[in-house]
Design a protein around this motif. Structure first.
Motif, mmCIF file in Angstrom:
data_model
loop_
_atom_site.group_PDB
_atom_site.id
_atom_site.type_symbol
_atom_site.label_atom_id
_atom_site.label_comp_id
_atom_site.label_asym_id
_atom_site.label_seq_id
_atom_site.Cartn_x
_atom_site.Cartn_y
_atom_site.Cartn_z
ATOM 1 N N TYR A 130 0.842 -1.196 0.000
ATOM 2 C CA TYR A 130 0.000 0.000 0.000
ATOM 3 C C TYR A 130 0.881 1.252 0.000
ATOM 4 O O TYR A 130 2.048 1.210 0.409
ATOM 5 N N HIS A 131 0.303 2.371 -0.440
ATOM 6 C CA HIS A 131 0.984 3.650 -0.290
ATOM 7 C C HIS A 131 1.200 3.913 1.206
ATOM 8 O O HIS A 131 0.339 3.592 2.029
ATOM 9 N N MET A 132 2.335 4.523 1.530
ATOM 10 C CA MET A 132 2.633 4.822 2.925
ATOM 11 C C MET A 132 2.922 6.307 3.098
ATOM 12 O O MET A 132 3.790 6.865 2.421
ATOM 13 N N LEU A 133 2.172 6.944 4.003
ATOM 14 C CA LEU A 133 2.404 8.335 4.360
ATOM 15 C C LEU A 133 3.179 8.345 5.677
ATOM 16 O O LEU A 133 2.733 7.765 6.673
ATOM 17 N N VAL A 134 4.342 8.993 5.688
ATOM 18 C CA VAL A 134 5.253 8.932 6.834
ATOM 19 C C VAL A 134 5.535 10.336 7.349
ATOM 20 O O VAL A 134 5.862 11.243 6.569
ATOM 21 N N TRP A 135 5.425 10.496 8.662
ATOM 22 C CA TRP A 135 5.837 11.733 9.333
ATOM 23 C C TRP A 135 6.984 11.389 10.264
ATOM 24 O O TRP A 135 6.838 10.591 11.180
ATOM 25 N N PHE A 136 8.125 12.014 10.035
ATOM 26 C CA PHE A 136 9.324 11.739 10.800
ATOM 27 C C PHE A 136 9.353 12.567 12.076
ATOM 28 O O PHE A 136 9.273 13.790 12.027
ATOM 29 N N ILE A 137 9.520 11.908 13.223
ATOM 30 C CA ILE A 137 9.600 12.600 14.502
ATOM 31 C C ILE A 137 11.056 12.800 14.922
ATOM 32 O O ILE A 137 11.450 13.881 15.369
ATOM 33 N N SER A 138 11.871 11.747 14.792
ATOM 34 C CA SER A 138 13.293 11.860 15.126
ATOM 35 C C SER A 138 14.060 10.778 14.389
ATOM 36 O O SER A 138 13.484 9.830 13.863
ATOM 37 N N GLY A 139 15.396 10.923 14.377
ATOM 38 C CA GLY A 139 16.228 9.967 13.672
ATOM 39 C C GLY A 139 16.458 10.358 12.230
ATOM 40 O O GLY A 139 16.237 11.509 11.829
ATOM 41 N N GLU A 140 16.891 9.396 11.435
ATOM 42 C CA GLU A 140 17.192 9.654 10.027
ATOM 43 C C GLU A 140 16.918 8.396 9.218
ATOM 44 O O GLU A 140 17.137 7.281 9.695
ATOM 45 N N THR A 141 16.425 8.572 8.009
ATOM 46 C CA THR A 141 16.176 7.455 7.098
ATOM 47 C C THR A 141 16.785 7.748 5.738
ATOM 48 O O THR A 141 16.641 8.860 5.212
ATOM 49 N N LYS A 142 17.449 6.737 5.191
ATOM 50 C CA LYS A 142 17.914 6.809 3.803
ATOM 51 C C LYS A 142 17.108 5.808 2.995
ATOM 52 O O LYS A 142 17.019 4.638 3.362
ATOM 53 N N ILE A 143 16.488 6.274 1.923
ATOM 54 C CA ILE A 143 15.703 5.415 1.050
ATOM 55 C C ILE A 143 16.355 5.411 -0.332
ATOM 56 O O ILE A 143 16.543 6.467 -0.936
ATOM 57 N N ILE A 144 16.706 4.222 -0.792
ATOM 58 C CA ILE A 144 17.395 4.072 -2.072
ATOM 59 C C ILE A 144 16.461 3.393 -3.054
ATOM 60 O O ILE A 144 15.998 2.266 -2.814
ATOM 61 N N GLN A 145 16.155 4.074 -4.150
ATOM 62 C CA GLN A 145 15.386 3.487 -5.228
ATOM 63 C C GLN A 145 16.286 3.301 -6.441
ATOM 64 O O GLN A 145 17.472 3.624 -6.402
ATOM 65 N N ALA A 146 15.740 2.756 -7.505
ATOM 66 C CA ALA A 146 16.573 2.376 -8.639
ATOM 67 C C ALA A 146 17.322 3.557 -9.239
ATOM 68 O O ALA A 146 18.482 3.429 -9.633
ATOM 69 N N ASP A 147 16.681 4.702 -9.320
ATOM 70 C CA ASP A 147 17.291 5.826 -10.028
ATOM 71 C C ASP A 147 17.573 7.034 -9.148
ATOM 72 O O ASP A 147 17.983 8.077 -9.645
ATOM 73 N N ARG A 148 17.368 6.904 -7.843
ATOM 74 C CA ARG A 148 17.627 8.041 -6.956
ATOM 75 C C ARG A 148 17.638 7.568 -5.513
ATOM 76 O O ARG A 148 17.231 6.460 -5.191
ATOM 77 N N SER A 149 18.130 8.440 -4.640
ATOM 78 C CA SER A 149 18.100 8.149 -3.209
ATOM 79 C C SER A 149 17.663 9.399 -2.460
ATOM 80 O O SER A 149 17.802 10.522 -2.961
ATOM 81 N N TYR A 150 17.118 9.191 -1.261
ATOM 82 C CA TYR A 150 16.587 10.278 -0.447
ATOM 83 C C TYR A 150 17.108 10.121 0.986
ATOM 84 O O TYR A 150 17.331 9.006 1.463
ATOM 85 N N THR A 151 17.269 11.245 1.667
ATOM 86 C CA THR A 151 17.579 11.230 3.096
ATOM 87 C C THR A 151 16.537 12.087 3.808
ATOM 88 O O THR A 151 16.322 13.249 3.443
ATOM 89 N N PHE A 152 15.872 11.503 4.811
ATOM 90 C CA PHE A 152 14.817 12.200 5.552
ATOM 91 C C PHE A 152 15.211 12.326 7.023
ATOM 92 O O PHE A 152 15.811 11.406 7.597
ATOM 93 N N GLN A 153 14.831 13.475 7.609
ATOM 94 C CA GLN A 153 15.139 13.740 9.003
ATOM 95 C C GLN A 153 13.893 14.241 9.723
ATOM 96 O O GLN A 153 12.813 14.314 9.142
ATOM 97 N N ALA A 154 14.076 14.588 11.000
ATOM 98 C CA ALA A 154 12.952 14.991 11.843
ATOM 99 C C ALA A 154 12.133 16.106 11.188
ATOM 100 O O ALA A 154 12.682 17.093 10.695
ATOM 101 N N GLY A 155 10.808 15.928 11.186
ATOM 102 C CA GLY A 155 9.894 16.919 10.632
ATOM 103 C C GLY A 155 9.477 16.650 9.199
ATOM 104 O O GLY A 155 8.468 17.191 8.734
#
Length: 268
Positions: free
Chosen positions: A30-55
């Motif tokens: 399913y589609h996932m809607l995410v709200w980051f409170i703390s920490g850090e996430t790196k998401i790697i897809q085939a053609d790009r990557s993302y880094t998400f942080q608090a907020g």
């Protein structure tokens, strides 16, 4: 591993992780809607990557392969509120809306909403419910999810092209798909599903297309990508092995030495 998930409904959860890192490779149902409170996430897809942080607030579309690496940061755990936007709920939402998603520009990557105040307020309003002892009423949960969907559509109308697309993966070109997604360490059944094939048909078509088994081809391609990252990008083996689809550093080092004759730490 200290990993906790609290559910107030099957579609709304609070995840907390407090360790060095947590890595998973997945394709979301399913589609996932995410709200980051703390920490850090790196998401790697085939053609790009993302880094998400608090907020940060973002939407991960369904049926897209991704490597996800979660980190605690600044002494705080990795913590996020997640909504699953199920196909059933979205069909109900769009049943009374006149939209032509095929005429909209469909963005295939992650949708980022840049700390939008209305969306952040909606997600933050869920926090008190995670401490409730009594069951969370389903009708309230439904209202919260519908509110989030409505806000997303106000922020970006083009999300209709994603949210209102209810088609399942059809049979697609196997070579182009695998050349784009080989770095994701997924079961072959999932590769088959995403290319519109049963496991047996996937294996048969794969051997016909690549003249070798999926496992041998995937290992070779992942090691070639790792070699490129080490030699051309000057990355460290500890930073590479997860991104190219290996489960652990020792297995990566063994396979790399077997193919190239020396350990990845010996690359200059």
């Amino acid at each position: 591993m200290d990993f906790h998930i609290k559910y107030i409904t099957p579609d709304i959860k609070l995840s907390t992780y407090d360790d060095k890192l947590f890595k998973t490779e997945t394709v979301f149902e399913y589609h996932m809607l995410v709200w980051f409170i703390s920490g850090e996430t790196k998401i790697i897809q085939a053609d790009r990557s993302y880094t998400f942080q608090a907020g940060d607030i973002f939407l991960i579309p369904r049926n897209h392969l991704a490597t996800i690496i979660n980190y605690p940061k600044d002494g705080l755990p990795h913590k996020a509120v997640v909504m699953h936007l199920t196909t059933e709920r979205l069909k109900k939402f769009y049943s009374n809306i006149d939209t032509e998603p095929k005429n909209l520009r469909k963005k295939t990557g992650i949708h980022i909403f840049n700390n939008h105040p209305l969306l952040e307020s909606c997600m933050a309003s869920l926090i008190p419910y995670f401490d409730m002892k009594e069951p969370f009423p389903e009708h309230i949960a439904s209202l919260k999810i519908m509110e989030a969907i409505s806000i997303i559509r106000e922020i970006d109308k083009n999300t209709d092209a994603v949210l209102a697309d209810f088609e399942e993966p059809g049979k697609i070109d196997l070579i182009s798909f695998m050349e784009k997604n080989y770095m994701f360490n997924m079961p072959l059944e999932r590769f088959g599903y995403l290319t519109g094939r049963s496991l047996s048909t996937f294996n048969r078509d794969f051997r016909k297309a690549f003249q070798r088994t999926p496992q041998r081809w995937l290992t070779k391609k992942r090691l070639e990508l790792a070699y490129y990252q080490l030699t051309e990008k000057n990355k460290k083996p500890t930073d590479v092995f997860m991104e190219v689809g290996f489960e652990d550093l020792s297995h990566f080092s063994y396979a790399f030495k077997k193919q190239y004759g020396y350990a990845p730490s010996g690359v200059r």
